[in-house]
Each structure stands twice: as structure tokens, then as C-alpha cells.
Design a protein around this motif. Structure first.
Motif, short mmCIF file in Angstrom:
data_model
loop_
_atom_site.label_atom_id
_atom_site.label_comp_id
_atom_site.label_asym_id
_atom_site.label_seq_id
_atom_site.Cartn_x
_atom_site.Cartn_y
_atom_site.Cartn_z
N VAL A 32 -52.95 -27.71 -94.24
CA VAL A 32 -54.18 -27.36 -94.95
C VAL A 32 -55.41 -27.90 -94.22
N VAL A 33 -55.39 -29.15 -93.88
CA VAL A 33 -56.58 -29.77 -93.26
C VAL A 33 -56.88 -29.16 -91.88
N ARG A 35 -56.19 -26.24 -90.78
CA ARG A 35 -56.63 -24.85 -90.98
C ARG A 35 -58.07 -24.82 -91.47
N MET A 36 -58.41 -25.71 -92.43
CA MET A 36 -59.79 -25.75 -92.93
C MET A 36 -60.75 -26.17 -91.83
N LYS A 39 -61.07 -23.13 -89.38
CA LYS A 39 -61.81 -21.98 -89.91
C LYS A 39 -63.30 -22.27 -90.06
N SER A 40 -63.64 -23.52 -90.36
CA SER A 40 -65.04 -23.86 -90.59
C SER A 40 -65.74 -24.42 -89.35
N TYR A 49 -62.60 -34.64 -94.40
CA TYR A 49 -61.67 -33.83 -95.17
C TYR A 49 -60.49 -34.65 -95.66
N CYS A 84 -64.05 -27.29 -107.16
CA CYS A 84 -63.38 -27.93 -106.02
C CYS A 84 -61.86 -27.88 -106.17
N ILE A 87 -60.69 -24.32 -105.38
CA ILE A 87 -60.72 -24.06 -103.94
C ILE A 87 -59.54 -24.75 -103.26
N PHE A 88 -59.27 -25.98 -103.66
CA PHE A 88 -58.17 -26.73 -103.06
C PHE A 88 -56.82 -26.07 -103.33
N CYS A 91 -56.51 -22.94 -101.30
CA CYS A 91 -56.21 -23.24 -99.90
C CYS A 91 -54.73 -23.59 -99.73
#
Length: 142
Positions: A32-33, A35-36, A39-40, A49, A84, A87-88, A91
Motif C-alpha cells: 500500500v505505502v 504504491r501510494m 502514484k503521488s 505515510y 481518511c 480512502i485507506f 487503497c
């Protein structure tokens, strides 16, 4: 009496550490981390994060173990928390689905070649509308 309280405290801490280790291992395995961050394009904030996930897990734990804790900001904080948390969870769900190759298999079986981003956006919008309907009608209050 005191020895049973000490034993329960020790067991609670041990089992809590085991559950949190499993949760964070799951997050690490599905990526997850990273990828975030990818992507950002915010690789310089990767530690932020990770710390935010740990802080959120710790605060969520405290609020679930001690439900009498009062939060002074009330509804505004609840709205931010809900956003939040949604969103989490989204994700995590998307990362898990990608790990299991759910979307490529679904797209191939449906013969989808174009509009994949539109399909994903519609699925996210439908999930958000369903959650809004669920909470607006207070369906979880038994």
C-alpha cells in the motif's frame, strides 16, 4: 487477584503486538505505502505515510479499547476521520485486488479494451454512494 490482572495485562500486550504485527505485515506485503508513494510522486514523504499509518492504527486502537474517551472536535473531526478511513480502506482493497490480479481477469473476461479508468471510477463512485446511503439511513444501528 493482582497476579491475574498482571497476567491479563501481559497477555493483552503480547496478543496486541501479534495482531498489529500481522496487520502491518499485511500492509507491507500488498504494498500500500509504496504504491501510494509511487502514484503521488512523493517519495520524499514516505516516512510521513508510514508514521501516519502507525499513528492512525494506535489512535484507533486506543479509541476501540477505551470507548469513553471524548474527542473535543466532534463532528468536523468525525467527517475528516471518515474520509481518511474510507480512502485507506479503498487503497487496501484496490491493492489487494491488484495483488490477486482481479481487475485484469475481470477486464479480459468482459472483453474490455478501452475505458478501464472509467470503469474503476464508476466502481469507486458506486461504493461511495452505497456507503453514504448505508450511514445516512443508519442501517448499522441494529
Amino acid at each position: 487477584m493482582l497476579s491475574s490482572h498482571i497476567m491479563l495485562t501481559i497477555l493483552g500486550v503480547i496478543f496486541g503486538l501479534a495482531v498489529s504485527a500481522g496487520t502491518f505485515a499485511f500492509l507491507l506485503v500488498i504494498g500500500v505505502v509504496p504504491r501510494m508513494v509511487g502514484k503521488s510522486n512523493t517519495a520524499s514523504h514516505a516516512i510521513f505515510y508510514e508514521n501516519a499509518i502507525i499513528l492512525g492504527g494506535t489512535i484507533g486502537n486506543l479509541l476501540s479499547v477505551f470507548p469513553d474517551i471524548r474527542i473535543w472536535l466532534g463532528s468536523p473531526l468525525l467527517i475528516v476521520y471518515g474520509l481518511c478511513a474510507g480512502i485507506f480502506v479503498g487503497c487496501i482493497a484496490v491493492a489487494l485486488a491488484e495483488i490477486l490480479n482481479t481487475f485484469p481477469i475481470m477486464y479480459r473476461r468482459a472483453n474490455l479494451k478501452m475505458g478501464l479508468s472509467f470503469v474503476m471510477t464508476c466502481m469507486a463512485f458506486g461504493k461511495a454512494c452505497g456507503a453514504f446511503f448505508y450511514f445516512w439511513n443508519q442501517m448499522g444501528e441494529g
